[in-house]
Structure formats: structure tokens, C-alpha cells
Design a protein around this motif. Structure first.
Motif, PDB file in Angstrom:
ATOM      1  N   THR A 167     -16.426  43.193 -44.121  1.00  0.00           N
ATOM      2  CA  THR A 167     -17.371  42.135 -43.761  1.00  0.00           C
ATOM      3  C   THR A 167     -17.421  42.033 -42.242  1.00  0.00           C
ATOM      4  O   THR A 167     -16.410  41.765 -41.594  1.00  0.00           O
ATOM      5  N   TYR A 191     -21.824  30.090 -43.931  1.00  0.00           N
ATOM      6  CA  TYR A 191     -20.384  30.071 -44.211  1.00  0.00           C
ATOM      7  C   TYR A 191     -20.094  30.451 -45.665  1.00  0.00           C
ATOM      8  O   TYR A 191     -19.240  31.297 -45.949  1.00  0.00           O
ATOM      9  N   THR A 192     -20.821  29.857 -46.579  1.00  0.00           N
ATOM     10  CA  THR A 192     -20.598  30.115 -48.006  1.00  0.00           C
ATOM     11  C   THR A 192     -20.972  31.543 -48.377  1.00  0.00           C
ATOM     12  O   THR A 192     -20.220  32.239 -49.067  1.00  0.00           O
ATOM     13  N   TYR A 193     -22.129  31.983 -47.905  1.00  0.00           N
ATOM     14  CA  TYR A 193     -22.602  33.324 -48.279  1.00  0.00           C
ATOM     15  C   TYR A 193     -21.691  34.413 -47.724  1.00  0.00           C
ATOM     16  O   TYR A 193     -21.318  35.350 -48.434  1.00  0.00           O
ATOM     17  N   GLU A 210     -14.501  21.764 -42.876  1.00  0.00           N
ATOM     18  CA  GLU A 210     -15.549  22.298 -43.749  1.00  0.00           C
ATOM     19  C   GLU A 210     -16.659  21.279 -44.003  1.00  0.00           C
ATOM     20  O   GLU A 210     -17.832  21.633 -44.086  1.00  0.00           O
ATOM     21  N   LYS A 262     -10.439  30.760 -42.553  1.00  0.00           N
ATOM     22  CA  LYS A 262     -10.444  30.861 -44.014  1.00  0.00           C
ATOM     23  C   LYS A 262      -9.856  32.187 -44.478  1.00  0.00           C
ATOM     24  O   LYS A 262      -9.139  32.245 -45.483  1.00  0.00           O
ATOM     25  N   GLU A 263     -10.156  33.261 -43.761  1.00  0.00           N
ATOM     26  CA  GLU A 263      -9.586  34.561 -44.120  1.00  0.00           C
ATOM     27  C   GLU A 263      -8.090  34.595 -43.829  1.00  0.00           C
ATOM     28  O   GLU A 263      -7.291  35.043 -44.650  1.00  0.00           O
ATOM     29  N   ASN A 268      -5.483  32.898 -46.101  1.00  0.00           N
ATOM     30  CA  ASN A 268      -5.204  33.619 -47.343  1.00  0.00           C
ATOM     31  C   ASN A 268      -4.431  34.907 -47.084  1.00  0.00           C
ATOM     32  O   ASN A 268      -4.445  35.828 -47.902  1.00  0.00           O
ATOM     33  N   SER A 272     -18.573  34.161 -46.818  1.00  0.00           N
ATOM     34  CA  SER A 272     -17.238  34.078 -47.420  1.00  0.00           C
ATOM     35  C   SER A 272     -17.187  34.747 -48.787  1.00  0.00           C
ATOM     36  O   SER A 272     -16.131  35.225 -49.213  1.00  0.00           O
ATOM     37  N   GLU A 273     -18.322  34.787 -49.466  1.00  0.00           N
ATOM     38  CA  GLU A 273     -18.344  35.282 -50.843  1.00  0.00           C
ATOM     39  C   GLU A 273     -18.923  36.685 -50.993  1.00  0.00           C
ATOM     40  O   GLU A 273     -18.864  37.262 -52.081  1.00  0.00           O
ATOM     41  N   ASN A 274     -19.496  37.238 -49.919  1.00  0.00           N
ATOM     42  CA  ASN A 274     -20.158  38.541 -50.028  1.00  0.00           C
ATOM     43  C   ASN A 274     -19.773  39.455 -48.868  1.00  0.00           C
ATOM     44  O   ASN A 274     -19.742  39.028 -47.711  1.00  0.00           O
TER      45      ASN A 274
END
Length: 263
Positions: free
Chosen positions: A170, A43-45, A32, A73-74, A77, A47-49
Motif C-alpha cells: 500500500t 482513511y477507511t478506504y 479517529e 494504525k499500521e 498492529n 486502511s482496508e485496500n
């Protein structure tokens, strides 16, 4: 969506759940901080939306690296993340990657089909995977016919029972329009442009478009080059203190040669 246990999991479901979670977590933690500024923004956007996204990535800007991190990352989890690509070579570069035609059961004659659909019925194993997945990445999507993207959108909406674009999952498209566009038999340049995903009705529904511009090869080598320069300066100082036959001088020279090979 978190994975739920089933009494008799299908092969397709097992395939998408059979990942080493500790290994994925380590991969994410180790990489990361290697993201460039433009990669980090995407990456951040993403991952969060939730939404439909496009990553414009010329060669060498770390598209595969970015997609691999999103997938990891998905999956770490315990979520299902599908990796597809327009070509077999591109698919092999992504963990668990397969061609889009294989995953979505797309027809081969997309250009000649008026309303192409994916050959996936509700209640099938693949339908269950599509229903549970939380992320789909499509690499080299710029090579695909717009009808393929529209067929996938229609199928996801039907299977997931959600009328939002791509059934509310997504969905990340990545590619480079500067490279190969869809191949149209005996077609003109205009036909290829018309078949491009940019000409699709879904293009206007892309939530956000990201541009990768930093060359990853230069970005990752920057620290090594800096270290080499420091070693050269150190060597120059030590030459005035230690003779060339000393152990210290030999070790400095050895490290210097190693650094040159790394760069």
C-alpha cells in the motif's frame, strides 16, 4: 505483514519496529473521531485496500494529520509503515519520517539519468525493511521528479518479488500540485510539468485519488466556538439573577475569558 523476530535484528529493522504500541493505540482512538468526512473516506478506504493512492491536500486540510493516523494504525498492529517526504522539513512532521532520498537511496541527478534506480540491493538491511513493510506514505511527492517514483516502483517490485505496482505494498502519495513542482535546472514551465508525477506512467495506475477540502483549523475550532456562545448566553441569563459581586457571576466571567482565549 506481522513482524517476525530475528536473532540479530538490523538497525534499520529496529528503527521501524521501535514504537510504543499502547501510545499509538491511544493516539488512534483519540483522533479517529476528529477526521473530517473527506479524511474519513480516504482513511477507511486506504486502511482496508491495498494499492497506489494519491491524496490531494491544499494547505490547512489536515494532510499530515491524516498520514499520521494511517501510519499509527499500521504500527499499532506491529506492522512496518515507512514515512518518507520529499523535503527534510516535511519529513520531521511525520513520526519516524525521513527524506525519500535517504530511505530509497535515490540518485541526486534524477533529471539527467536515463533509467535511475535505487541503490538498494537484495539481502541488505534496507531491502529487508522494504520486503516486510505493509505501508509507505510519501508526503510532498508532488515536488519530486517522476523518475524517483518510477525508480522506487522498480526497486519494490524487484525486492518483494512482486510485479504489481509498488511491489504490492500500500503506497500513499500526498501533496499539492498548486505548490512547488519539480525543479529543473534552466528548465521551462513545460519541463517542470513533464517531470511531474502526473506525467509518469504510474499516474494512470493510481487506484484512487482523494481530495481533502475541509479546513482543519475551522473544523477543530467549531466545538470551542459553540461552547463560547453557550457561555455567553448563560452569562446573559445569570446577570439578571446574580449581582456582579457574587461568586457565581465571577466564575462565569472567568470561564468566558478562558473560552475567548482558546478561540
Amino acid at each position: 505483514m506481522t513482524l517476525r523476530s530475528r536473532q540479530t535484528p538490523s538497525y534499520e529493522l529496529l528503527r521501524e519496529c521501535n514504537y510504543d504500541i499502547p501510545k499509538l493505540k491511544k493516539f488512534v482512538q483519540d483522533n479517529e473521531n476528529k477526521l473530517t468526512i473527506d479524511q474519513q473516506a480516504a482513511y477507511t478506504y486506504i486502511s482496508e485496500n491495498i494499492g497506489l493512492y494519491f491524496i490531494d491536500a491544499p494547505g490547512g486540510t489536515g494532510k499530515t494529520f491524516e498520514l499520521s493516523l494511517l501510519l499509527a494504525k499500521e504500527r499499532m498492529n506491529s506492522r512496518i509503515a515507512l514515512a518518507v517526504a520529499s523535503s527534510g522539513i516535511a519529513a520531521t512532521l511525520l513520526e519516524g519520517g525521513r527524506t525519500a532520498h535517504s530511505v530509497f537511496k535515490l540518485p541526486l541527478n534524477l533529471a539527467n539519468t536515463e533509467t535511475p534506480t535505487c541503490n538498494i540491493s537484495k539481502g541488505t538491511d534496507m531491502a529487508e525493511v522494504l520486503k516486510r513493510c505493509s505501508l509507505i506514505v510519501w508526503d510532498e511527492c508532488t515536488m519530486s521528479h517522476k523518475a524517483a517514483l518510477e525508480a522506487v516502483d522498480k526497486t519494490l517490485q524487484d525486492i518483494r518479488g512482486n510485479k504489481k505496482v509498488m511491489g504490492g505494498v500500500t503506497f500513499v502519495m500526498a501533496g499539492d500540485f498548486r505548490q512547488t513542482l519539480p525543479i529543473i535546472e534552466r528548465g521551462t514551465r513545460a519541463n517542470e510539468v513533464q517531470a511531474s508525477i502526473k506525467s509518469s506512467k504510474l499516474w494512470n495506475q493510481v487506484k484512487k485519488k482523494f481530495q481533502l477540502s475541509t479546513n482543519m483549523r475551522i473544523h477543530l475550532r467549531r466545538d470551542k466556538i459553540l461552547m463560547m456562545k453557550m457561555m455567553l448566553l448563560l452569562r446573559m441569563k445569570l446577570l439578571n439573577v446574580f449581582p456582579e459581586t457574587s461568586f457565581v457571576w465571577v466564575m462565569v466571567r472567568y470561564v468566558q475569558i478562558k473560552m475567548v482565549k482558546l478561540t
